[in-house]
Scaffold this motif. Sequence first.
Motif, PDB file in Angstrom:
ATOM      1  N   LEU A 271       0.852  -1.178   0.000  1.00 40.03           N
ATOM      2  CA  LEU A 271       0.000   0.000   0.000  1.00 40.03           C
ATOM      3  C   LEU A 271       0.896   1.237   0.000  1.00 40.03           C
ATOM      4  CD1 LEU A 271      -2.463  -1.148   2.816  1.00 40.03           C
ATOM      5  CD2 LEU A 271      -2.551  -1.670   0.377  1.00 40.03           C
ATOM      6  N   ALA A 272       0.749   2.072  -1.008  1.00 40.43           N
ATOM      7  CA  ALA A 272       1.539   3.290  -1.150  1.00 40.43           C
ATOM      8  C   ALA A 272       0.680   4.467  -0.713  1.00 40.43           C
ATOM      9  CB  ALA A 272       1.994   3.456  -2.594  1.00 40.43           C
ATOM     10  N   LEU A 273       0.949   5.007   0.484  1.00 44.17           N
ATOM     11  CA  LEU A 273       0.138   6.078   1.059  1.00 44.17           C
ATOM     12  C   LEU A 273       0.754   7.432   0.733  1.00 44.17           C
ATOM     13  CD1 LEU A 273      -0.238   3.407   2.823  1.00 44.17           C
ATOM     14  CD2 LEU A 273      -1.262   4.925   4.466  1.00 44.17           C
ATOM     15  N   VAL A 274      -0.084   8.330   0.208  1.00 41.97           N
ATOM     16  CA  VAL A 274       0.368   9.637  -0.241  1.00 41.97           C
ATOM     17  C   VAL A 274      -0.555  10.698   0.342  1.00 41.97           C
ATOM     18  CG1 VAL A 274       0.764  11.088  -2.271  1.00 41.97           C
ATOM     19  CG2 VAL A 274       1.204   8.620  -2.401  1.00 41.97           C
ATOM     20  N   GLY A 275       0.031  11.749   0.900  1.00 44.92           N
ATOM     21  CA  GLY A 275      -0.763  12.857   1.436  1.00 44.92           C
ATOM     22  C   GLY A 275       0.112  13.758   2.286  1.00 44.92           C
ATOM     23  N   ASN A 276      -0.366  14.947   2.523  1.00 44.71           N
ATOM     24  CA  ASN A 276       0.381  15.930   3.317  1.00 44.71           C
ATOM     25  C   ASN A 276       0.454  15.527   4.788  1.00 44.71           C
ATOM     26  OD1 ASN A 276       0.819  17.605   1.105  1.00 44.71           O
ATOM     27  ND2 ASN A 276      -1.120  18.674   1.407  1.00 44.71           N
ATOM     28  N   LEU A 277       1.263  16.237   5.547  1.00 38.94           N
ATOM     29  CA  LEU A 277       1.320  16.044   6.997  1.00 38.94           C
ATOM     30  C   LEU A 277      -0.072  16.206   7.569  1.00 38.94           C
ATOM     31  CD1 LEU A 277       4.515  18.036   8.070  1.00 38.94           C
ATOM     32  CD2 LEU A 277       4.122  15.592   8.403  1.00 38.94           C
ATOM     33  N   GLY A 278      -0.454  15.301   8.456  1.00 42.16           N
ATOM     34  CA  GLY A 278      -1.748  15.394   9.111  1.00 42.16           C
ATOM     35  C   GLY A 278      -2.933  14.973   8.256  1.00 42.16           C
ATOM     36  N   ALA A 279      -2.670  14.341   7.121  1.00 42.17           N
ATOM     37  CA  ALA A 279      -3.760  13.977   6.208  1.00 42.17           C
ATOM     38  C   ALA A 279      -4.493  12.703   6.615  1.00 42.17           C
ATOM     39  CB  ALA A 279      -3.229  13.827   4.784  1.00 42.17           C
TER      40      ALA A 279
ATOM     41  N   TYR B  68       9.283   9.733   4.897  1.00 41.92           N
ATOM     42  CA  TYR B  68       9.354  11.193   4.958  1.00 41.92           C
ATOM     43  C   TYR B  68      10.794  11.707   5.041  1.00 41.92           C
ATOM     44  CZ  TYR B  68       8.526  15.978   6.506  1.00 41.92           C
ATOM     45  OH  TYR B  68       8.516  17.341   6.605  1.00 41.92           O
ATOM     46  N   ARG B  69      11.621  11.070   5.866  1.00 39.59           N
ATOM     47  CA  ARG B  69      12.995  11.549   6.061  1.00 39.59           C
ATOM     48  C   ARG B  69      13.993  10.941   5.086  1.00 39.59           C
ATOM     49  NH1 ARG B  69      15.392  11.535  11.575  1.00 39.59           N
ATOM     50  NH2 ARG B  69      15.471   9.325  11.159  1.00 39.59           N
TER      51      ARG B  69
ATOM     52  N   TRP C 271       4.337   8.360   2.765  1.00 38.08           N
ATOM     53  CA  TRP C 271       5.191   9.223   1.954  1.00 38.08           C
ATOM     54  C   TRP C 271       5.802   8.433   0.799  1.00 38.08           C
ATOM     55  CZ3 TRP C 271       4.653  14.259   2.770  1.00 38.08           C
ATOM     56  CH2 TRP C 271       4.171  14.662   4.014  1.00 38.08           C
ATOM     57  N   ALA C 272       5.006   7.555   0.201  1.00 38.23           N
ATOM     58  CA  ALA C 272       5.481   6.653  -0.847  1.00 38.23           C
ATOM     59  C   ALA C 272       6.039   7.393  -2.068  1.00 38.23           C
ATOM     60  CB  ALA C 272       4.357   5.710  -1.271  1.00 38.23           C
ATOM     61  N   ALA C 273       5.569   8.597  -2.329  1.00 40.90           N
ATOM     62  CA  ALA C 273       6.061   9.341  -3.489  1.00 40.90           C
ATOM     63  C   ALA C 273       7.553   9.618  -3.385  1.00 40.90           C
ATOM     64  CB  ALA C 273       5.284  10.646  -3.652  1.00 40.90           C
ATOM     65  N   ARG C 274       8.101   9.653  -2.167  1.00 40.72           N
ATOM     66  CA  ARG C 274       9.529   9.911  -1.977  1.00 40.72           C
ATOM     67  C   ARG C 274      10.386   8.728  -2.403  1.00 40.72           C
ATOM     68  NH1 ARG C 274      10.214  14.453   0.461  1.00 40.72           N
ATOM     69  NH2 ARG C 274      11.853  14.404   2.010  1.00 40.72           N
TER      70      ARG C 274
ATOM     71  N   PHE D 226      -4.587  10.718   0.231  1.00 36.31           N
ATOM     72  CA  PHE D 226      -5.364  11.389   1.270  1.00 36.31           C
ATOM     73  C   PHE D 226      -5.400  12.881   0.970  1.00 36.31           C
ATOM     74  CE2 PHE D 226      -3.706   7.531   2.949  1.00 36.31           C
ATOM     75  CZ  PHE D 226      -4.623   7.069   3.875  1.00 36.31           C
ATOM     76  N   GLU D 227      -6.605  13.418   0.894  1.00 39.36           N
ATOM     77  CA  GLU D 227      -6.788  14.845   0.656  1.00 39.36           C
ATOM     78  C   GLU D 227      -7.552  15.427   1.840  1.00 39.36           C
ATOM     79  OE1 GLU D 227      -6.207  18.332  -1.191  1.00 39.36           O
ATOM     80  OE2 GLU D 227      -5.551  16.437  -2.069  1.00 39.36           O
ATOM     81  N   VAL D 228      -6.999  16.462   2.457  1.00 47.76           N
ATOM     82  CA  VAL D 228      -7.645  17.128   3.586  1.00 47.76           C
ATOM     83  C   VAL D 228      -8.758  18.023   3.057  1.00 47.76           C
ATOM     84  CG1 VAL D 228      -7.305  18.747   5.493  1.00 47.76           C
ATOM     85  CG2 VAL D 228      -5.525  17.063   4.959  1.00 47.76           C
ATOM     86  N   GLU D 229      -9.975  17.809   3.577  1.00 49.92           N
ATOM     87  CA  GLU D 229     -11.147  18.589   3.159  1.00 49.92           C
ATOM     88  C   GLU D 229     -11.640  19.508   4.274  1.00 49.92           C
ATOM     89  OE1 GLU D 229     -12.005  18.553   0.108  1.00 49.92           O
ATOM     90  OE2 GLU D 229     -11.075  16.697  -0.583  1.00 49.92           O
TER      91      GLU D 229
END
Length: 154
Positions: free
Chosen positions: A31-39, A84-85, A111-114, A128-131
Motif C-alpha cells: 500500500l503506497a500512502l500519499v498525502g500531506n502532513l496530518g492527512a 518522509y525523512r 510518503w510513498a512518493a519519496r 489522502f486529501e484534507v477537506e
Amino acid sequence: MGALTVRTASEGETEALGEALGRRLVGGEVLALVGNLGAGKTRFVKGLARGLGVPDAERAVTSPTFVLMAVHQGRLPLYHFDAYRLSGEAEFDLLEGGDFLSAGGVAAVEWAARVSAAIPAGALRIEFEVEGPTERTIEMTGDDRWDELLAGID
C-alpha cells in the motif's frame, strides 16, 4: 482497474476504512500512502493494523518517522514504513525496504512518493486529501487485482 473514493468525516471513520481493507488482505500486498502532513495516513494504518489482527493496534501503531520502519505481528505481519525523512530510493534500498515489500505480509509505505521507484507496479495507491479539520477524501487506485478486494468497502 481497481478504484475506490471514500469521504470520511472523522479520524474514526478513516481508521474504520483502513480496518475494512485490512480484513480483506491475504498477504503480499503493498500500500503506497500519499498525502500531506496530518492527512490521516497513520490513522488509516492504525485501522489497517486492527483489521490485520495486530494486538492493541491503537497504541502499537504510531508514525514511524524516527524509526523509519516498524513491524507489527497480527494475522499477517504489517511492515509500516515512513519515507518522509528518506532522500530517495537508494536510501530505502539501504534499509532493505524492498525485501520487506516482497516478504509476504502487508507493507504500508507512508510518503510513498519519496521512494516511488521502489514501490512495485501492482501496489495500491492510497491518496489522502484534507477537506476540513477531520474530513478527508481518500482515493484508492490499483490494477485489476484490487477490484475484488475493494468491492463493497465504503
